[in-house]
Design a protein around this motif. Sequence first.
Motif, PDB file in Angstrom:
ATOM      1  N   GLN A 119       0.861  -1.180   0.000  1.00 56.39           N
ATOM      2  CA  GLN A 119       0.000   0.000   0.000  1.00 56.39           C
ATOM      3  C   GLN A 119       0.894   1.226   0.000  1.00 56.39           C
ATOM      4  O   GLN A 119       1.867   1.299   0.753  1.00 56.39           O
ATOM      5  CB  GLN A 119      -0.915   0.021   1.212  1.00 56.39           C
ATOM      6  CG  GLN A 119      -1.842   1.228   1.187  1.00 56.39           C
ATOM      7  CD  GLN A 119      -3.001   1.090   2.148  1.00 56.39           C
ATOM      8  OE1 GLN A 119      -2.950   0.311   3.072  1.00 56.39           O
ATOM      9  NE2 GLN A 119      -4.026   1.869   1.922  1.00 56.39           N
ATOM     10  N   THR A 121       1.664   4.790   1.078  1.00 53.50           N
ATOM     11  CA  THR A 121       1.239   5.563   2.245  1.00 53.50           C
ATOM     12  C   THR A 121       1.533   7.048   2.125  1.00 53.50           C
ATOM     13  O   THR A 121       1.159   7.821   2.993  1.00 53.50           O
ATOM     14  CB  THR A 121       1.917   5.022   3.515  1.00 53.50           C
ATOM     15  OG1 THR A 121       3.336   5.102   3.345  1.00 53.50           O
ATOM     16  CG2 THR A 121       1.499   3.588   3.786  1.00 53.50           C
ATOM     17  N   SER A 126      -0.898   8.064  -2.676  1.00 53.92           N
ATOM     18  CA  SER A 126      -1.237   7.682  -1.311  1.00 53.92           C
ATOM     19  C   SER A 126      -2.615   7.032  -1.250  1.00 53.92           C
ATOM     20  O   SER A 126      -3.580   7.522  -1.830  1.00 53.92           O
ATOM     21  CB  SER A 126      -1.198   8.914  -0.405  1.00 53.92           C
ATOM     22  OG  SER A 126      -1.499   8.543   0.913  1.00 53.92           O
ATOM     23  N   ASP A 160       7.482   5.495   1.574  1.00 57.41           N
ATOM     24  CA  ASP A 160       6.045   5.638   1.313  1.00 57.41           C
ATOM     25  C   ASP A 160       5.368   4.317   0.969  1.00 57.41           C
ATOM     26  O   ASP A 160       4.288   4.307   0.388  1.00 57.41           O
ATOM     27  CB  ASP A 160       5.808   6.647   0.165  1.00 57.41           C
ATOM     28  CG  ASP A 160       6.226   8.046   0.545  1.00 57.41           C
ATOM     29  OD1 ASP A 160       6.160   8.397   1.729  1.00 57.41           O
ATOM     30  OD2 ASP A 160       6.644   8.810  -0.360  1.00 57.41           O
ATOM     31  N   ALA A 162       4.062   0.512   2.463  1.00 57.25           N
ATOM     32  CA  ALA A 162       3.752  -0.341   3.616  1.00 57.25           C
ATOM     33  C   ALA A 162       3.320  -1.700   3.091  1.00 57.25           C
ATOM     34  O   ALA A 162       2.594  -1.779   2.099  1.00 57.25           O
ATOM     35  CB  ALA A 162       2.656   0.285   4.461  1.00 57.25           C
TER      36      ALA A 162
END
Length: 166
Positions: A119, A121, A126, A160, A162
């Motif tokens: 993902q 982030t 985002s 950035d 995850a």
Amino acid sequence: MKSWYLLYCKRGDQPRAKLHLENQNVVCYYPEVDIEKVVRGKRKMVTEPLFPSYVFIQFDADTGPSFTTIRSTRGVVDFIRFGALPSIVPDALIAELKKIEAQTEGVMSGLPQIGDTVQVTGGQFSGFDAIYKEADGEKRSILLVTLVNQQVKVKVGNQDIAWQKN
């Protein structure tokens, strides 16, 4: 009676300090961990210290060597101290560190594996789910993001991303 102490060493000199301390019959504990990193654009296994610039040592201050002798050892900067005397590290802490080190024997990966779902982030993507494609240098990765029913390659900073480690 032997006690554990913590030494601060010159950057990158822990192996040298450990060698010279062991020659003085001082017990050294220098935990290292294998980490998968991107070096020059390729994944590589690297062994790094768990606590950079620090070495735990055990010796009897009454029988020697002296604190001054240890501080004069090549690669050593000084003892970690609170006040005038070097601080004693509890035996239980060293035992716990050794226990954890034995349990985590193996590889710690700093990046997801190719094909892992991640993902995003931060940045302009985002909140999007993506598929990890490959590393792009040491600080970025290439991800496949689905936009308008099409997968598009995007470069995203590693900070950035995850993902759920297996």
